[in-house]
Design a protein around this motif. Structure first.
Motif, PDB file in Angstrom:
ATOM      1  N   LYS A  52       0.840  -1.201   0.000  1.00 29.41           N
ATOM      2  CA  LYS A  52       0.000   0.000   0.000  1.00 29.41           C
ATOM      3  C   LYS A  52       0.874   1.249   0.000  1.00 29.41           C
ATOM      4  O   LYS A  52       1.901   1.301   0.677  1.00 29.41           O
ATOM      5  CB  LYS A  52      -0.915   0.018   1.218  1.00 29.41           C
ATOM      6  N   LEU A  53       0.449   2.255  -0.746  1.00 30.16           N
ATOM      7  CA  LEU A  53       1.147   3.529  -0.782  1.00 30.16           C
ATOM      8  C   LEU A  53       0.764   4.332   0.455  1.00 30.16           C
ATOM      9  O   LEU A  53      -0.417   4.475   0.767  1.00 30.16           O
ATOM     10  CB  LEU A  53       0.782   4.304  -2.052  1.00 30.16           C
ATOM     11  N   CYS A  54       1.786   4.829   1.175  1.00 27.02           N
ATOM     12  CA  CYS A  54       1.571   5.541   2.433  1.00 27.02           C
ATOM     13  C   CYS A  54       2.335   6.854   2.431  1.00 27.02           C
ATOM     14  O   CYS A  54       3.307   7.019   1.694  1.00 27.02           O
ATOM     15  CB  CYS A  54       2.071   4.707   3.611  1.00 27.02           C
ATOM     16  N   VAL A  55       1.909   7.755   3.288  1.00 24.47           N
ATOM     17  CA  VAL A  55       2.651   8.993   3.521  1.00 24.47           C
ATOM     18  C   VAL A  55       2.605   9.302   5.010  1.00 24.47           C
ATOM     19  O   VAL A  55       1.559   9.186   5.644  1.00 24.47           O
ATOM     20  CB  VAL A  55       2.102  10.168   2.689  1.00 24.47           C
ATOM     21  N   ASN A  56       3.763   9.649   5.568  1.00 25.96           N
ATOM     22  CA  ASN A  56       3.831  10.121   6.947  1.00 25.96           C
ATOM     23  C   ASN A  56       3.795  11.642   6.916  1.00 25.96           C
ATOM     24  O   ASN A  56       4.560  12.261   6.182  1.00 25.96           O
ATOM     25  CB  ASN A  56       5.125   9.657   7.631  1.00 25.96           C
ATOM     26  N   LEU A  57       2.906  12.223   7.737  1.00 24.42           N
ATOM     27  CA  LEU A  57       2.738  13.665   7.796  1.00 24.42           C
ATOM     28  C   LEU A  57       2.796  14.139   9.241  1.00 24.42           C
ATOM     29  O   LEU A  57       2.226  13.502  10.130  1.00 24.42           O
ATOM     30  CB  LEU A  57       1.388  14.066   7.186  1.00 24.42           C
ATOM     31  N   VAL A  83       3.451  10.636  18.455  1.00 22.17           N
ATOM     32  CA  VAL A  83       2.675  11.748  19.009  1.00 22.17           C
ATOM     33  C   VAL A  83       2.492  12.830  17.955  1.00 22.17           C
ATOM     34  O   VAL A  83       1.426  13.426  17.827  1.00 22.17           O
ATOM     35  CB  VAL A  83       3.366  12.328  20.266  1.00 22.17           C
ATOM     36  N   HIS A  84       3.539  13.068  17.156  1.00 12.21           N
ATOM     37  CA  HIS A  84       3.549  14.200  16.227  1.00 12.21           C
ATOM     38  C   HIS A  84       3.410  13.820  14.758  1.00 12.21           C
ATOM     39  O   HIS A  84       3.353  14.712  13.902  1.00 12.21           O
ATOM     40  CB  HIS A  84       4.846  14.998  16.402  1.00 12.21           C
ATOM     41  N   TRP A  85       3.376  12.522  14.449  1.00 10.68           N
ATOM     42  CA  TRP A  85       3.318  12.094  13.057  1.00 10.68           C
ATOM     43  C   TRP A  85       2.243  11.037  12.869  1.00 10.68           C
ATOM     44  O   TRP A  85       2.072  10.163  13.709  1.00 10.68           O
ATOM     45  CB  TRP A  85       4.670  11.516  12.619  1.00 10.68           C
ATOM     46  N   ASN A  86       1.544  11.115  11.735  1.00  7.93           N
ATOM     47  CA  ASN A  86       0.554  10.124  11.332  1.00  7.93           C
ATOM     48  C   ASN A  86       0.965   9.494  10.016  1.00  7.93           C
ATOM     49  O   ASN A  86       1.598  10.148   9.176  1.00  7.93           O
ATOM     50  CB  ASN A  86      -0.824  10.768  11.122  1.00  7.93           C
ATOM     51  N   THR A  87       0.572   8.249   9.818  1.00  5.20           N
ATOM     52  CA  THR A  87       0.655   7.605   8.510  1.00  5.20           C
ATOM     53  C   THR A  87      -0.732   7.653   7.895  1.00  5.20           C
ATOM     54  O   THR A  87      -1.721   7.309   8.543  1.00  5.20           O
ATOM     55  CB  THR A  87       1.110   6.135   8.629  1.00  5.20           C
ATOM     56  N   VAL A  88      -0.787   8.072   6.632  1.00  6.44           N
ATOM     57  CA  VAL A  88      -2.034   8.055   5.866  1.00  6.44           C
ATOM     58  C   VAL A  88      -1.854   7.036   4.748  1.00  6.44           C
ATOM     59  O   VAL A  88      -0.890   7.118   3.977  1.00  6.44           O
ATOM     60  CB  VAL A  88      -2.352   9.440   5.262  1.00  6.44           C
ATOM     61  N   ILE A  89      -2.763   6.074   4.677  1.00  4.22           N
ATOM     62  CA  ILE A  89      -2.756   5.113   3.575  1.00  4.22           C
ATOM     63  C   ILE A  89      -3.547   5.739   2.439  1.00  4.22           C
ATOM     64  O   ILE A  89      -4.724   6.081   2.603  1.00  4.22           O
ATOM     65  CB  ILE A  89      -3.373   3.770   3.999  1.00  4.22           C
TER      66      ILE A  89
END
Length: 121
Positions: A52-57, A83-89
């Motif tokens: 899956k293509l992901c991005v950490n923001l 705490v400060h970063w999320n992964t979005v699939i």
């Protein structure tokens, strides 16, 4: 949104550039790191995981937690401060417009802060 479309979107931010610090070539398996040229801080890390293509923001902690509850495809960030970063699939339940907004917020959190000028009269 595809990997290339997300990279191109990130490149619309002032002084943003594309980096591949972990790989020799920019291919589908490479980690793409989007950075700010002035301070070299990253605001988006684009990669594939489990097919899956992901991005950490980067995200404010309270907003990060809220987003994780609102979207199934937003989780604590893979290989980052959770705490400060999320992964979005990508291509999940997060609409492209929301992904763009989250990317813009991430950029705003890392860009160099401008000092207010003091007017001594």
């Amino acid at each position: 949104m595809t990997r290339r479309e997300l990279i191109e979107y990130c490149l619309t931010f002032p002084l943003a550039y594309e980096d591949y610090p972990f790989d020799d070539a920019a291919d589908a398996s490479a980690w793409t790191v989007m950075r700010h040229r002035a301070n070299k801080k990253s605001f988006a890390l684009i990669y594939e995981r489990n097919g899956k293509l992901c991005v950490n923001l980067k995200c404010e902690p309270l907003e990060a937690d809220f987003l994780r509850q609102a979207f199934q495809d937003i989780t604590p960030a893979y290989h980052m401060n959770k705490v400060h970063w999320n992964t979005v699939i990508l291509e999940g339940d997060v609409p492209d417009g929301e992904l763009q907004l989250l990317t813009e917020r991430s950029y705003d959190l890392i860009k160099p802060k401008t000092r207010a000028r003091r007017n001594d009269g």
